[in-house]
Design a protein around this motif. Structure first.
Motif, PDB file in Angstrom:
ATOM      1  N   THR A   1      49.945  26.310  38.459  1.00  0.00           N
ATOM      2  CA  THR A   1      50.933  26.784  39.439  1.00  0.00           C
ATOM      3  C   THR A   1      50.367  26.897  40.851  1.00  0.00           C
ATOM      4  N   GLY A   2      49.049  26.981  40.972  1.00  0.00           N
ATOM      5  CA  GLY A   2      48.433  27.177  42.279  1.00  0.00           C
ATOM      6  C   GLY A   2      48.451  28.614  42.750  1.00  0.00           C
ATOM      7  N   GLU A   3      48.998  29.515  41.920  1.00  0.00           N
ATOM      8  CA  GLU A   3      49.063  30.929  42.301  1.00  0.00           C
ATOM      9  C   GLU A   3      47.705  31.605  42.117  1.00  0.00           C
ATOM     10  N   THR A   4      47.420  32.573  42.985  1.00  0.00           N
ATOM     11  CA  THR A   4      46.149  33.276  42.961  1.00  0.00           C
ATOM     12  C   THR A   4      46.366  34.777  42.799  1.00  0.00           C
ATOM     13  N   LYS A   5      45.589  35.372  41.904  1.00  0.00           N
ATOM     14  CA  LYS A   5      45.599  36.816  41.707  1.00  0.00           C
ATOM     15  C   LYS A   5      44.311  37.381  42.281  1.00  0.00           C
ATOM     16  N   THR A   6      44.434  38.412  43.123  1.00  0.00           N
ATOM     17  CA  THR A   6      43.272  39.060  43.725  1.00  0.00           C
ATOM     18  C   THR A   6      42.932  40.327  42.964  1.00  0.00           C
TER      19      THR A   6
ATOM     20  N   SER B   1      32.898  36.314  49.881  1.00  0.00           N
ATOM     21  CA  SER B   1      32.054  37.420  50.338  1.00  0.00           C
ATOM     22  C   SER B   1      31.876  37.445  51.844  1.00  0.00           C
ATOM     23  N   TYR B   2      32.840  36.912  52.593  1.00  0.00           N
ATOM     24  CA  TYR B   2      32.756  36.933  54.060  1.00  0.00           C
ATOM     25  C   TYR B   2      33.524  38.141  54.586  1.00  0.00           C
ATOM     26  N   GLU B   3      32.836  39.037  55.290  1.00  0.00           N
ATOM     27  CA  GLU B   3      33.361  40.289  55.833  1.00  0.00           C
ATOM     28  C   GLU B   3      33.729  41.257  54.707  1.00  0.00           C
ATOM     29  N   THR B   4      34.668  40.922  53.860  1.00  0.00           N
ATOM     30  CA  THR B   4      34.976  41.737  52.695  1.00  0.00           C
ATOM     31  C   THR B   4      34.911  40.870  51.442  1.00  0.00           C
ATOM     32  N   SER B   5      34.635  41.488  50.314  1.00  0.00           N
ATOM     33  CA  SER B   5      34.497  40.759  49.053  1.00  0.00           C
ATOM     34  C   SER B   5      35.725  40.968  48.180  1.00  0.00           C
ATOM     35  N   SER B   6      36.110  39.944  47.468  1.00  0.00           N
ATOM     36  CA  SER B   6      37.200  40.049  46.506  1.00  0.00           C
ATOM     37  C   SER B   6      36.974  39.036  45.404  1.00  0.00           C
ATOM     38  N   ILE B   7      37.603  39.272  44.262  1.00  0.00           N
ATOM     39  CA  ILE B   7      37.579  38.347  43.135  1.00  0.00           C
ATOM     40  C   ILE B   7      38.959  37.711  43.035  1.00  0.00           C
ATOM     41  N   GLU B   8      38.986  36.396  42.901  1.00  0.00           N
ATOM     42  CA  GLU B   8      40.242  35.661  42.840  1.00  0.00           C
ATOM     43  C   GLU B   8      40.343  34.903  41.520  1.00  0.00           C
ATOM     44  N   ILE B   9      41.529  34.891  40.934  1.00  0.00           N
ATOM     45  CA  ILE B   9      41.805  34.080  39.750  1.00  0.00           C
ATOM     46  C   ILE B   9      42.902  33.087  40.113  1.00  0.00           C
ATOM     47  N   LEU B  10      42.558  31.791  40.046  1.00  0.00           N
ATOM     48  CA  LEU B  10      43.464  30.722  40.446  1.00  0.00           C
ATOM     49  C   LEU B  10      44.046  30.049  39.212  1.00  0.00           C
TER      50      LEU B  10
END
Length: 246
Positions: free
Chosen positions: A121-126, A108-117
């Protein structure tokens, strides 16, 4: 049971990770390790938590936690593994999902997003909303997002309106995991946040702060259907502690 012990010190706010077992509470981390979120893994033997790595000075001669990442602790050995390497200003939620194979968190810094880690695999989906028109803030806050038990819906809090004096009024929204089909669930005209899904129902448990703009919160707890209907307040009465006499 895991809980967070919070108190305000001379230099900064403390939030310490604690374990309660066998009738006693003890700390799992030093008091200067600020932990805003913690969740058990499905095996009950590991714990995921968010922790800072430093404190930074503010304009009022106090310090605030900074440099956040996600960690994993083996509760048997209390060994700690660092999961992410973001060193970010803020991680504003944490949820263990898909039987412990993935983590969902928000920034939630500057802009907010939801991440799924994906932990393997270490891959992240935004995940971002398909449209920001639903939010009355300058940019969506996506506060305290929570994935439903079936993995199909995300509930979160965001700014739905402003009061006469300009205070943001938060309500609960839902959307699918592609950021589409956004729908406002509640209409408290106050601060509704921290949504939690019931395990096998179409209901949400919601925290409402009737003094959001004030110094001391005034919390209420409500249960509401996912479509916003049939809301009911939950009254929680905490009994007075009585000293045992011999």
């Amino acid at each position: 049971m895991i809980f967070l012990r919070e108190w305000d010190g001379e230099e900064h706010l403390y939030k310490q990770l604690m374990l309660y077992e066998d009738g006693k509470a003890r700390s799992l981390l030093d008091k200067n390790e600020y932990v805003p979120f913690a969740e058990f893994a499905p095996d009950g033997e590991h714990l995921y938590f968010v922790k800072n790595s430093k404190y930074t000075e503010t304009s009022n001669n106090r310090t605030q936690p900074n440099g956040f990442d996600i960690y994993k602790m083996n509760l048997g050995t209390e060994d700690i593994e660092q999961i992410t390497n973001m060193n970010t200003v803020s991680i504003s939620s944490l949820q263990v999902i898909e039987d412990g194979e993935k983590l969902m968190y928000s920034t939630s810094y500057e802009t907010s997003s939801i991440e799924i880690l994906d932990l393997s695999t270490g891959e992240t989906k935004t995940i971002l909303p398909e449209s920001t028109d639903y939010s009355k803030a300058q940019s969506p806050s996506l506060s305290a997002p929570r994935l439903s038990p079936n993995g199909e819906m995300i509930a979160f809090a965001d700014v739905a309106s402003k009061s006469k004096n300009g205070t943001f009024q938060y309500e609960i929204f839902t959307m699918d995991t592609e950021g589409e089909n956004i729908s406002q669930v509640t209409n408290f005209s106050d601060y509704a946040g921290k949504p939690l899904f019931f395990q096998e129902s179409n209901k949400l448990f919601i925290t409402v702060d009737r003094n959001f703009a004030g110094r001391q919160p005034d919390y209420e707890y409500w249960v509401v259907e996912r479509d916003g209907t049939n809301r009911k307040q939950v009254i929680i009465e905490i009994p007075d502690h009585e000293e045992e006499t011999s």
